[in-house]
Each structure stands twice: as structure tokens, then as C-alpha cells.
Design a protein around this motif. Structure first.
Motif, PDB file in Angstrom:
ATOM      1  N   ALA A 107      11.110 -49.973 -21.487  1.00 56.99           N
ATOM      2  CA  ALA A 107      11.458 -50.958 -20.461  1.00 56.99           C
ATOM      3  C   ALA A 107      11.516 -50.343 -19.074  1.00 56.99           C
ATOM      4  N   GLN A 108      11.629 -49.019 -19.006  1.00 60.41           N
ATOM      5  CA  GLN A 108      11.680 -48.344 -17.714  1.00 60.41           C
ATOM      6  C   GLN A 108      10.277 -48.104 -17.150  1.00 60.41           C
ATOM      7  N   PHE A 109       9.258 -48.477 -17.926  1.00 58.50           N
ATOM      8  CA  PHE A 109       7.866 -48.304 -17.514  1.00 58.50           C
ATOM      9  C   PHE A 109       7.119 -49.635 -17.670  1.00 58.50           C
ATOM     10  N   PRO A 110       7.541 -50.668 -16.933  1.00 51.60           N
ATOM     11  CA  PRO A 110       6.955 -52.006 -17.116  1.00 51.60           C
ATOM     12  C   PRO A 110       5.488 -52.081 -16.706  1.00 51.60           C
ATOM     13  N   GLU A 111       4.990 -51.050 -16.009  1.00 51.85           N
ATOM     14  CA  GLU A 111       3.581 -51.064 -15.617  1.00 51.85           C
ATOM     15  C   GLU A 111       2.647 -50.979 -16.822  1.00 51.85           C
ATOM     16  N   LEU A 187      12.355 -38.753 -19.150  1.00 52.82           N
ATOM     17  CA  LEU A 187      13.674 -38.714 -18.530  1.00 52.82           C
ATOM     18  C   LEU A 187      13.586 -38.268 -17.071  1.00 52.82           C
ATOM     19  N   GLY A 188      12.734 -37.269 -16.815  1.00 52.99           N
ATOM     20  CA  GLY A 188      12.578 -36.805 -15.445  1.00 52.99           C
ATOM     21  C   GLY A 188      12.052 -37.897 -14.537  1.00 52.99           C
ATOM     22  N   ARG A 189      11.072 -38.663 -15.037  1.00 51.10           N
ATOM     23  CA  ARG A 189      10.509 -39.753 -14.230  1.00 51.10           C
ATOM     24  C   ARG A 189      11.529 -40.846 -13.981  1.00 51.10           C
ATOM     25  N   ILE A 190      12.346 -41.140 -14.978  1.00 54.56           N
ATOM     26  CA  ILE A 190      13.377 -42.163 -14.818  1.00 54.56           C
ATOM     27  C   ILE A 190      14.408 -41.722 -13.780  1.00 54.56           C
ATOM     28  N   ILE A 191      14.762 -40.435 -13.777  1.00 51.34           N
ATOM     29  CA  ILE A 191      15.669 -39.912 -12.761  1.00 51.34           C
ATOM     30  C   ILE A 191      15.049 -40.079 -11.373  1.00 51.34           C
ATOM     31  N   GLU A 192      13.774 -39.765 -11.251  1.00 50.01           N
ATOM     32  CA  GLU A 192      13.103 -39.879  -9.954  1.00 50.01           C
ATOM     33  C   GLU A 192      13.088 -41.323  -9.459  1.00 50.01           C
ATOM     34  N   ARG A 193      12.770 -42.244 -10.357  1.00 48.09           N
ATOM     35  CA  ARG A 193      12.719 -43.644  -9.955  1.00 48.09           C
ATOM     36  C   ARG A 193      14.104 -44.153  -9.556  1.00 48.09           C
TER      37      ARG A 193
END
Length: 356
Positions: A107-111, A187-193
Motif C-alpha cells: 500500500a506504500q507503493f500505489p504506483e 523500508l528505506g524508501r518508505i522512510i524517504e517518502r
């Protein structure tokens, strides 16, 4: 307090049963410490042992030649990076910047519309990513020089996040531990977003600067993404500083850095499954263990938390002994890479601390 401001103390003033320097030097003469570059040990918040040895080193696979190591020399910490990202997620979560642990990863990557709508993938949560129990196909058991290694394949993929999220689901999430650099990339990408900062920028402002860690490097992949799985470079003193902050329940010089509640959660065996090492469990990106110590009162278990990295990189934190041990070595991809740090822990420091 900067790295150069560390206080030092003689081991005999800090309750050591014997001088670890003598044991270390004797062990080095046997050749059992080949490839060791740096060792820093703390007790009571003070440096009680520090040693650096010149040797050949690499920066994420690129040769640096022979390096004269010292207190400020950066070193690959490889997968110790994962444990530090675990701390960063906790900091971001406390600030309301990232989703709660029971939220679906996809769900954190809706693209990725096709993946986001998959009901099976919606079962994979951030908690599963933090405990490496996603249950998806991932293989890092083959050499990192092999393009079939999943982390290497991820680095070479045109879209690393689709590559990770699209892995076949092999088992029910939460049931099997599978070592996965892919989980860290997510996890790293979610932190960045959530924070609006790059992973290195957030780490510097939220963790490193408050701890007085002034020097760091974070390696990026060919797509420009900072490697959340293995890209961090730190000096051993900086690693030890992170360990000391953990001993102090997430505080540094009276300032909260990581919440105690997050550390308490991180150091519980969340993955109640076999991780392949007898007696070891896994929390939120930290290894959890217990050493059998025998003294006059009998035998008891001394608990520790640890971060491990390819080549023999180690950070051990023993709360009951008020002890931190940071080790950097250059034995990357060697099947015997575990031997030197194990010898340092079991033949030098635990006997010096416990007299056994």
C-alpha cells in the motif's frame, strides 16, 4: 561529544578480570585475527580497548588497496546498515512520518497498481519486513559476486522496488525467516517518502549528528538509490557510539534519540522461527542472543543484541555487562569471515569480563 572526545579508562578500573590487550596480542600472534582492521570496546561509557591494524580493504566491492586504519577511518559496515535502518524507522515512526507496523507494505507503493491490488500481497506488512518474514522468494545464500544473488539482482534491476514487490510468495507471512536486503530497500524508501529526505540526510539529522558522529558515507546503487541493506560506511568508534546509545535506553547526553519503547520492541524475538543459527533469534532488524556464563553462583544467560555485516563487521551490546564491542574487518565474502570476530568476543573479551 565528538568522536575525538571519548574518555578512556584502563580495563582494571572498569571491573575486568584480566587485561584484554594481553589476550588480543597473543591471539594476533597465532594468525587468528587476519583481516581485522579495527576494534573498539566500551565499558561504562568509556573506551577500555582500541586497536587498529593496516590491511587491504574495499568500498562495496571496489578495492581501496592497503589502508592505514585509525580512529576516524571510515569502513564498510555492510549489513550492520540494516540494524541502523531499524533504528531510523523507529525514529520516523515516533515522529508520525511513517506508517504503523501492521500496514501493508504494498500500500506504500500505489504506483504499482497491479501489485497494490493483489489481495495476497496486501497480507505482507511492515512488521514482516522489519522481521524478514515476508515469505517471498529471496536468496542471498549464494555469493554476492553471483548475479543470481537476489540483492545483486535487485541492484541491477531497472526498477528495484517493483523487483522486490513482485517476488513470488512462497509461504504465509510471519512463518519463515528469509534474509532479505529487499525488505530493507522497501523500508528505506518508505522512510524517504515519509520524511521528505534522502535516507542519508534523515540519518544524519535524526541519528548521527545528535550522537556526535561527524563522518559517514552512504553508498548508492547504480540507480542512485542509497543502499539501505548494506551501503553505510562508519568508523568503529561511531559504531560503538550507537551501541552506547542503546545501552542508555536510546538517550545521549540527556537527549532522547530513539524511544526506549522502540528499542524494547526491537529487541524482542519477533520472528519466533529458526534463523539458521543455534540459540539466535531476530527482532526488528537486530540479532538477539544469550551467552552461557558460569561464575561462583552457577551458570546464567547473559543476553546481548548484535548487528552483523559481510566481511566480519560486528556490533555487540551486552546490557548486563555494560559493554559494547565494535569490530571492522576486511574478510568480505569469505566462508570463514565469522572466525576473527568470534575469536575476539569469545577468546578476548568475555573471559576478561567474566573470568571464565
Amino acid at each position: 561529544m565528538a568522536d575525538g572526545d571519548w574518555q578512556t579508562a584502563a580495563p582494571n578500573t572498569m571491573g575486568f578480570k584480566s587485561d584484554p590487550a594481553t589476550s588480543f596480542d597473543e591471539l594476533a600472534k597465532t594468525g587468528k585475527l587476519a583481516g581485522v582492521h579495527g576494534v573498539v570496546a566500551l565499558r561504562g561509557g568509556r573506551i577500555v580497548f582500541e586497536r587498529y591494524m593496516d590491511g587491504n580493504d574495499m568500498r562495496w566491492g571496489q578495492s581501496l588497496g592497503n589502508v592505514a586504519f585509525g580512529p576516524e577511518t571510515l569502513h564498510d559496515v555492510r549489513s550492520v546498515t540494516k540494524s541502523i535502518v531499524g533504528l531510523l524507522y523507529g525514529i520516523a515512526l515516533a515522529g508520525g512520518k511513517v506508517p504503523g507496523l501492521d500496514e501493508p507494505v504494498v500500500a506504500q507503493f500505489p504506483e504499482y497498481i497491479d501489485l497494490a491490488g493483489d489481495p495476497q500481497r496486501k497480507r505482507l506488512t511492515l512488521r514482516h519486513a522489519l522481521t524478514m518474514t515476508l515469505g517471498t522468494e529471496w536468496n542471498e545464500n549464494i555469493p554476492y559476486t553471483d548475479p543470481a544473488n537476489s540483492e545483486i539482482a535487485m541492484e541491477q534491476a531497472p526498477d528495484r522496488y517493483r523487483f522486490i514487490l513482485d517476488r513470488p510468495i512462497l509461504t504465509e507471512p510471519g512463518k519463515r525467516w528469509t534474509y532479505s536486503g529487499g525488505a530493507l530497500a522497501l523500508l528505506g524508501r518508505i522512510i524517504e517518502r515519509g520524511t521528505g529526505q534522502s535516507l542519508p540526510e534523515f540519518a544524519r539529522g535524526a541519528l548521527f549528528d545528535p550522537l556526535g558522529i561527524n563522518a559517514m558515507d552512504w553508498i548508492r546503487g547504480q540507480d542512485g538509490e542509497a543502499s539501505a541493506a548494506s551501503g553505510l560506511r562508519l568508523a568503529p568508534r561511531s559504531l560503538a557510539r550507537i551501541g552506547q546509545m542503546i545501552l542508555q535506553h536510546g538517550q545521549w547526553e540527556g537527549r532522547p534519540i530513539v524511544s526506549k519503547s522502540w528499542l524494547d520492541q526491537s529487541f524482542q524475538p519477533a520472528a519466533l522461527v529458526d534463523i539458521g543459527w543455534p540459540g539466535m533469534r531476530y527482532g526488528y532488524l537486530w540479532y538477539l542472543g544469550e551467552e552461557a556464563i558460569t561464575d561462583r553462583a552457577g551458570t546464567y544467560g547473559e543476553r546481548f543484541v548484535a548487528a552483523f555485516g559481510n566481511g566480519g563487521q560486528r556490533l555487540f551490546v551486552f546490557p548486563g555487562l555494560d559493554f559494547v564491542l565494535a569490530i571492522t574487518t576486511g574478510n568480505y565474502d569469505s566462508p570463514d569471515q565469522w572466525r576473527a570476530p568470534a575469536a575476539i568476543l569469545y577468546n578476548v573479551f568475555l573471559p576478561s569480563l567474566t573470568g571464565t
